[in-house]
Write a protein that holds these residues in place. Sequence first.
Motif, PDB file in Angstrom:
ATOM      1  N   PRO A  71       0.827  -1.214   0.000  1.00 14.87           N
ATOM      2  CA  PRO A  71       0.000   0.000   0.000  1.00 14.87           C
ATOM      3  C   PRO A  71       0.858   1.259   0.000  1.00 14.87           C
ATOM      4  O   PRO A  71       0.467   2.287  -0.556  1.00 14.87           O
ATOM      5  N   GLN A  72       2.019   1.130   0.622  1.00 12.99           N
ATOM      6  CA  GLN A  72       2.945   2.251   0.728  1.00 12.99           C
ATOM      7  C   GLN A  72       3.331   2.789  -0.652  1.00 12.99           C
ATOM      8  O   GLN A  72       3.599   3.969  -0.817  1.00 12.99           O
ATOM      9  N   ARG A  73       3.377   1.900  -1.680  1.00 20.64           N
ATOM     10  CA  ARG A  73       3.891   2.306  -2.987  1.00 20.64           C
ATOM     11  C   ARG A  73       2.802   2.473  -4.040  1.00 20.64           C
ATOM     12  O   ARG A  73       3.093   2.640  -5.206  1.00 20.64           O
ATOM     13  N   ARG A  74       1.533   2.363  -3.651  1.00 16.06           N
ATOM     14  CA  ARG A  74       0.487   2.402  -4.671  1.00 16.06           C
ATOM     15  C   ARG A  74       0.014   3.803  -4.994  1.00 16.06           C
ATOM     16  O   ARG A  74      -0.672   4.017  -5.982  1.00 16.06           O
ATOM     17  N   ASN A  75       0.326   4.737  -4.122  1.00 19.17           N
ATOM     18  CA  ASN A  75      -0.129   6.108  -4.286  1.00 19.17           C
ATOM     19  C   ASN A  75      -1.652   6.187  -4.434  1.00 19.17           C
ATOM     20  O   ASN A  75      -2.170   6.797  -5.351  1.00 19.17           O
ATOM     21  N   ARG A  93      -1.246  18.366  11.347  1.00 12.55           N
ATOM     22  CA  ARG A  93      -0.237  17.307  11.226  1.00 12.55           C
ATOM     23  C   ARG A  93      -0.820  16.050  10.593  1.00 12.55           C
ATOM     24  O   ARG A  93      -0.121  15.315   9.899  1.00 12.55           O
ATOM     25  N   ASN A  94      -2.104  15.786  10.841  1.00 14.64           N
ATOM     26  CA  ASN A  94      -2.761  14.659  10.180  1.00 14.64           C
ATOM     27  C   ASN A  94      -2.684  14.825   8.668  1.00 14.64           C
ATOM     28  O   ASN A  94      -2.279  13.913   7.951  1.00 14.64           O
ATOM     29  N   VAL A  95      -3.076  16.018   8.208  1.00 17.82           N
ATOM     30  CA  VAL A  95      -3.122  16.259   6.767  1.00 17.82           C
ATOM     31  C   VAL A  95      -1.704  16.290   6.191  1.00 17.82           C
ATOM     32  O   VAL A  95      -1.457  15.845   5.072  1.00 17.82           O
ATOM     33  N   ALA A  96      -0.760  16.782   7.008  1.00 14.42           N
ATOM     34  CA  ALA A  96       0.618  16.903   6.521  1.00 14.42           C
ATOM     35  C   ALA A  96       1.355  15.570   6.493  1.00 14.42           C
ATOM     36  O   ALA A  96       2.420  15.463   5.880  1.00 14.42           O
ATOM     37  N   PHE A  97       0.785  14.533   7.146  1.00 13.69           N
ATOM     38  CA  PHE A  97       1.523  13.286   7.381  1.00 13.69           C
ATOM     39  C   PHE A  97       2.182  12.715   6.122  1.00 13.69           C
ATOM     40  O   PHE A  97       3.391  12.472   6.080  1.00 13.69           O
ATOM     41  N   GLY A  98       1.387  12.540   5.067  1.00  8.09           N
ATOM     42  CA  GLY A  98       1.916  11.949   3.840  1.00  8.09           C
ATOM     43  C   GLY A  98       3.019  12.791   3.220  1.00  8.09           C
ATOM     44  O   GLY A  98       3.991  12.256   2.675  1.00  8.09           O
ATOM     45  N   LEU A  99       2.881  14.103   3.356  1.00  9.64           N
ATOM     46  CA  LEU A  99       3.893  14.994   2.784  1.00  9.64           C
ATOM     47  C   LEU A  99       5.179  14.943   3.605  1.00  9.64           C
ATOM     48  O   LEU A  99       6.280  14.995   3.066  1.00  9.64           O
ATOM     49  N   GLU A 100       5.016  14.823   4.940  1.00  8.33           N
ATOM     50  CA  GLU A 100       6.203  14.715   5.800  1.00  8.33           C
ATOM     51  C   GLU A 100       6.959  13.427   5.505  1.00  8.33           C
ATOM     52  O   GLU A 100       8.187  13.416   5.460  1.00  8.33           O
TER      53      GLU A 100
ATOM     54  N   GLN B 160      -5.252   3.034  11.943  1.00 12.96           N
ATOM     55  CA  GLN B 160      -4.324   4.160  11.833  1.00 12.96           C
ATOM     56  C   GLN B 160      -3.032   3.745  11.152  1.00 12.96           C
ATOM     57  O   GLN B 160      -2.470   4.497  10.360  1.00 12.96           O
ATOM     58  N   GLU B 161      -2.547   2.525  11.476  1.00 13.26           N
ATOM     59  CA  GLU B 161      -1.321   2.052  10.841  1.00 13.26           C
ATOM     60  C   GLU B 161      -1.533   1.860   9.341  1.00 13.26           C
ATOM     61  O   GLU B 161      -0.681   2.227   8.523  1.00 13.26           O
ATOM     62  N   GLN B 162      -2.699   1.303   8.989  1.00 15.50           N
ATOM     63  CA  GLN B 162      -2.985   1.111   7.563  1.00 15.50           C
ATOM     64  C   GLN B 162      -3.114   2.450   6.846  1.00 15.50           C
ATOM     65  O   GLN B 162      -2.645   2.611   5.713  1.00 15.50           O
ATOM     66  N   ALA B 163      -3.742   3.415   7.511  1.00  6.67           N
ATOM     67  CA  ALA B 163      -3.848   4.743   6.916  1.00  6.67           C
ATOM     68  C   ALA B 163      -2.456   5.298   6.649  1.00  6.67           C
ATOM     69  O   ALA B 163      -2.185   5.860   5.581  1.00  6.67           O
ATOM     70  N   ALA B 164      -1.553   5.112   7.616  1.00 11.09           N
ATOM     71  CA  ALA B 164      -0.183   5.591   7.427  1.00 11.09           C
ATOM     72  C   ALA B 164       0.474   4.898   6.234  1.00 11.09           C
ATOM     73  O   ALA B 164       1.164   5.541   5.438  1.00 11.09           O
ATOM     74  N   HIS B 165       0.232   3.582   6.086  1.00  8.32           N
ATOM     75  CA  HIS B 165       0.805   2.861   4.944  1.00  8.32           C
ATOM     76  C   HIS B 165       0.293   3.429   3.629  1.00  8.32           C
ATOM     77  O   HIS B 165       1.052   3.646   2.701  1.00  8.32           O
ATOM     78  N   LEU B 167      -0.577   6.292   3.063  1.00 13.75           N
ATOM     79  CA  LEU B 167      -0.013   7.626   2.844  1.00 13.75           C
ATOM     80  C   LEU B 167       1.485   7.555   2.561  1.00 13.75           C
ATOM     81  O   LEU B 167       2.164   8.576   2.496  1.00 13.75           O
ATOM     82  N   GLY B 168       2.010   6.338   2.416  1.00 13.12           N
ATOM     83  CA  GLY B 168       3.394   6.188   1.990  1.00 13.12           C
ATOM     84  C   GLY B 168       4.377   5.842   3.090  1.00 13.12           C
ATOM     85  O   GLY B 168       5.575   5.791   2.864  1.00 13.12           O
ATOM     86  N   ALA B 169       3.875   5.587   4.316  1.00 10.40           N
ATOM     87  CA  ALA B 169       4.791   5.287   5.410  1.00 10.40           C
ATOM     88  C   ALA B 169       5.248   3.837   5.341  1.00 10.40           C
ATOM     89  O   ALA B 169       4.460   2.948   5.044  1.00 10.40           O
ATOM     90  N   SER B 170       6.544   3.607   5.639  1.00 14.62           N
ATOM     91  CA  SER B 170       7.047   2.240   5.722  1.00 14.62           C
ATOM     92  C   SER B 170       6.600   1.642   7.047  1.00 14.62           C
ATOM     93  O   SER B 170       6.044   2.337   7.899  1.00 14.62           O
ATOM     94  N   ARG B 171       6.872   0.344   7.230  1.00 15.28           N
ATOM     95  CA  ARG B 171       6.509  -0.314   8.489  1.00 15.28           C
ATOM     96  C   ARG B 171       7.115   0.399   9.680  1.00 15.28           C
ATOM     97  O   ARG B 171       6.466   0.631  10.692  1.00 15.28           O
ATOM     98  N   TRP B 172       8.410   0.696   9.571  1.00 15.32           N
ATOM     99  CA  TRP B 172       9.113   1.326  10.673  1.00 15.32           C
ATOM    100  C   TRP B 172       8.553   2.726  10.929  1.00 15.32           C
ATOM    101  O   TRP B 172       8.331   3.120  12.068  1.00 15.32           O
ATOM    102  N   GLN B 173       8.301   3.474   9.834  1.00 14.25           N
ATOM    103  CA  GLN B 173       7.741   4.821   9.996  1.00 14.25           C
ATOM    104  C   GLN B 173       6.366   4.764  10.655  1.00 14.25           C
ATOM    105  O   GLN B 173       6.054   5.574  11.531  1.00 14.25           O
ATOM    106  N   ALA B 174       5.553   3.812  10.224  1.00 15.61           N
ATOM    107  CA  ALA B 174       4.218   3.693  10.813  1.00 15.61           C
ATOM    108  C   ALA B 174       4.327   3.331  12.289  1.00 15.61           C
ATOM    109  O   ALA B 174       3.588   3.844  13.128  1.00 15.61           O
ATOM    110  N   PHE B 175       5.273   2.448  12.625  1.00 16.45           N
ATOM    111  CA  PHE B 175       5.448   2.066  14.022  1.00 16.45           C
ATOM    112  C   PHE B 175       5.882   3.266  14.861  1.00 16.45           C
ATOM    113  O   PHE B 175       5.325   3.560  15.903  1.00 16.45           O
ATOM    114  N   ARG B 176       6.890   3.976  14.361  1.00 14.48           N
ATOM    115  CA  ARG B 176       7.471   5.049  15.159  1.00 14.48           C
ATOM    116  C   ARG B 176       6.533   6.250  15.264  1.00 14.48           C
ATOM    117  O   ARG B 176       6.421   6.871  16.304  1.00 14.48           O
ATOM    118  N   ARG B 177       5.861   6.572  14.151  1.00  9.76           N
ATOM    119  CA  ARG B 177       5.051   7.786  14.146  1.00  9.76           C
ATOM    120  C   ARG B 177       3.625   7.564  14.612  1.00  9.76           C
ATOM    121  O   ARG B 177       2.970   8.494  15.061  1.00  9.76           O
TER     122      ARG B 177
END
Lengths: 321, 262, 283
Positions: A71-75, A93-100, B160-165, B167-177
């Motif tokens: 999912p991380q790479r599907r955009n 920060r919620n909205v900024a998350f993906g950009l951060e 929340q973890e899936q939402a982070a994924h 949005l482009g977060a890796s496993r480690w990023q999702a865990f830490r953030r």
Amino acid sequence: MAIEVRGVNKSFGSTPVLSDVSVDVRSGALTALLGPSGGGKSTLLRVIAGLEQPDSGTVRISGVDATRLSPQRRNVGFVFQHYAAFKHLTVFRNVAFGLEIRKRPGAEIRRRVRELLELVHLEQFADRYPHQLSGGQRQRMALARALAVEPEVLLLDEPFGALDAQVRRELRTWLRRLHDEVHVTTVFVTHDQEEAIEVADDLVLLADGRVKQAGRPHVLYDDPADTFVMSFLGPVTRLDGQLVRPHDLELSVDPVPAGVPATVSRVVRLGFEVRVELVVDGQEAYAQVTRRTADRLGLDPGAPVYVRRSPEARGAAVAAG
Amino acid sequence: MTRVALRAVALTYLALLLVLPVGLIVWRTFGAGLGPFVDSLTTPSALHAFGVTVVVAFWAVLANTLFGVGVSLLLVRHSFPGKRLLGAFIDLPMAVSPVVVGLALVLVYGVGSPLGRGLASAGIQVIFSIPGMVLATVFVALPLVVRAVVPVLQELGEDQEQAAHTLGASRWQAFRRITLPGIRGALGYGVVLAIARSLGEYGAVAVVSGRLVDRTQTMTLFVEERFGNFDQQSAFSAATALALIAIVILLLTKVLRPKGAV
Amino acid sequence: MLSATETAGPAAAAPGPAAARTRTRVRSGTALGLGAAMTYLSLIVLLPLAAVVWKSADQGPGFFWRAVTTPDAWAALKLTIGASVVVALVNLVLGTVIAWVLVRDTFPGKALVDLLIDLPFALPTIVAGLVLLALYGTDSPIGVDLAYTRIGVVLALLFVTLPFVVRTVQPVLLELDRDMEEAAASLGAAPWATFRRIVLPNLLPAMVSGTALAFARAIAEFGSTVLISGNIPFRTQVAAVNIFGQIESDNVTGAAAVSTVLLVVALGVLFGLDLVQRWGTRR
């Protein structure tokens, strides 16, 4: 096509959830995945997002095979039914998350987030935490968060499911307008046929893990593939062994060609509409007529009438199964 | 009427069992002022025992925190056969007497066992030494972090973890953030409990340490040894110091306790 | 403080569909984590405990039986079980009373009392023994000398097991719907009848599980009994102290035999409790 799903199968344990599902989603369109709960629509959405792996079959997004992509790479932008708001982060920060995560420069992040908050009318809530927002506001925040990363497709899982009826109606009108503004290919899951017909450009009706019918809303409504599709999309009643829409039934006091004799059993006035309950050949049926028609015919319980499917009715009646 | 009687019974019981005994020892410790208290806790032996306690507790808490978070994620976010059994294994130390813990470690890591002899010939002495004391402390405090974190992790859910994924977060990023901030309170609570248990462990450490004064003596062993040698002032001072630490920890847990839990 | 209500354990994690959902995800990651966790657990908990059981049996069942039934070991085991039963029963009654007072009563300082309940969990056991000895020992300022007596042992065990019943009953009592009691009262039930027929059946599972945990803790207890019991064989020596003595005198096999008995009793109680709870939730 923005999304092409081909021959997807998926089981949880021994329970099949998706069986040979193939769906096309047009670029820039707003598509509804509609169906009864447990029909597999949320699972299909999660397969598209990469949150579930299909047992077999492929998913292409913008022409690229995404089946094995995380999912991380599907955009894709994904909006969860229960918002999945990051509770420990502010709205900003919620909205900024993906950009951060994408390590965009701070100034760009601030500008983009501000734009998005304006788009979803949350600009004055930037410093609040999710628990300080109403359900509808949280949902809008989740939408802005998903849009922030400029996804190729936006996926919404029962986006209004957890909201009360009033907010639901407001938000779906708003979603339609938002989509007309940003034009991102959008797929949303709903079990509410009225919501789907009102908002979507295209419908995909899923039940028991299979695609029952896909196409424009009016096609599904007027020309349903089977009795299931017909009864799921709107009210139906039986006449002469056929399923018909009650508003396609025509009543008259005098005999008419193809008219079937019936007896009025009850007249229910629902404001502008009047529901006329009938007994036809010992079977119950009902017709939906306007108040004016009802008044003109002077319908009362016990009155004999003739009923037929209106010659002007659009689409087809379906042989009752 | 019943209400007052029940209140009287409960409060009398608590006073006789808890408040008066603990209060008395604090009273006796400070009976002659702060001077003797400070003096008896700044002798070389006392300071050494304090140092040993801190070192042992530090490593044990560190190990249990890393293990606790990892196992909690495993239990809540992953699925595998034998999950119930793993949960039961983690709870096992709660049912084991500290003395038995000590004996168990001596049997495996002492010089009587092949493993212990092997470690000894490699220059690593486990029993009668700090590593064994750390092992014993890890053993007794093992379930605390897991038990604090697991319910909160379950409650937090995967959304929340899936939402982070997405949005482009890796496993480690999702865990830490996302995950780590979500379990922060519960983790703090579990860690504080583990610290309390680790500082206060007596029985298991008594067996594996060999109770060598000025070498493997911890604060709790110091209390017992001083009391046995009729040095009441030192024993009471150390006991009071440990009791005060316990009270601070109690207050901390009160702050950190996840909402809804009792 | 310890959520003793959760004896079902972390194992109750992830229900059906979610479990099935995660199954397809990174099997290698799960396997790696599981391997690491099992290695850690084996090195620290499982292998050492297995070694105790192994050691107790390696000279045959006859030796095991003789080690457990030497007069001092047998006396210590009997005292431990007997004192633990007494302690469990006292906790059952007074723990429930305390929980009741903390939930249903209001008085100044209640929050402080509530906080104090957890003190025995935070206080080192040796300190617990010492503070009891200070008040109820030879130098007792109130003239109650329980040092080196069985009552002293019971007192020490009561101290360390105090939180179990209180902390398992309290949340259940908090959750208990007062409407039920009001309904019973409106149907003509007297307060005592309401308690016996409405409240008690709802509290019973928590009371039983708290009592079982207190019992398991009591039979394992060491630190708090060392000082106050005076460690007199046949009179005040509990099993853990007996084991300690045997280790000190290098009788490792005997120590392992008594340890095995303690382990088996504690695991039996907790396993039985788990069965009762699962039966309870299924019903």
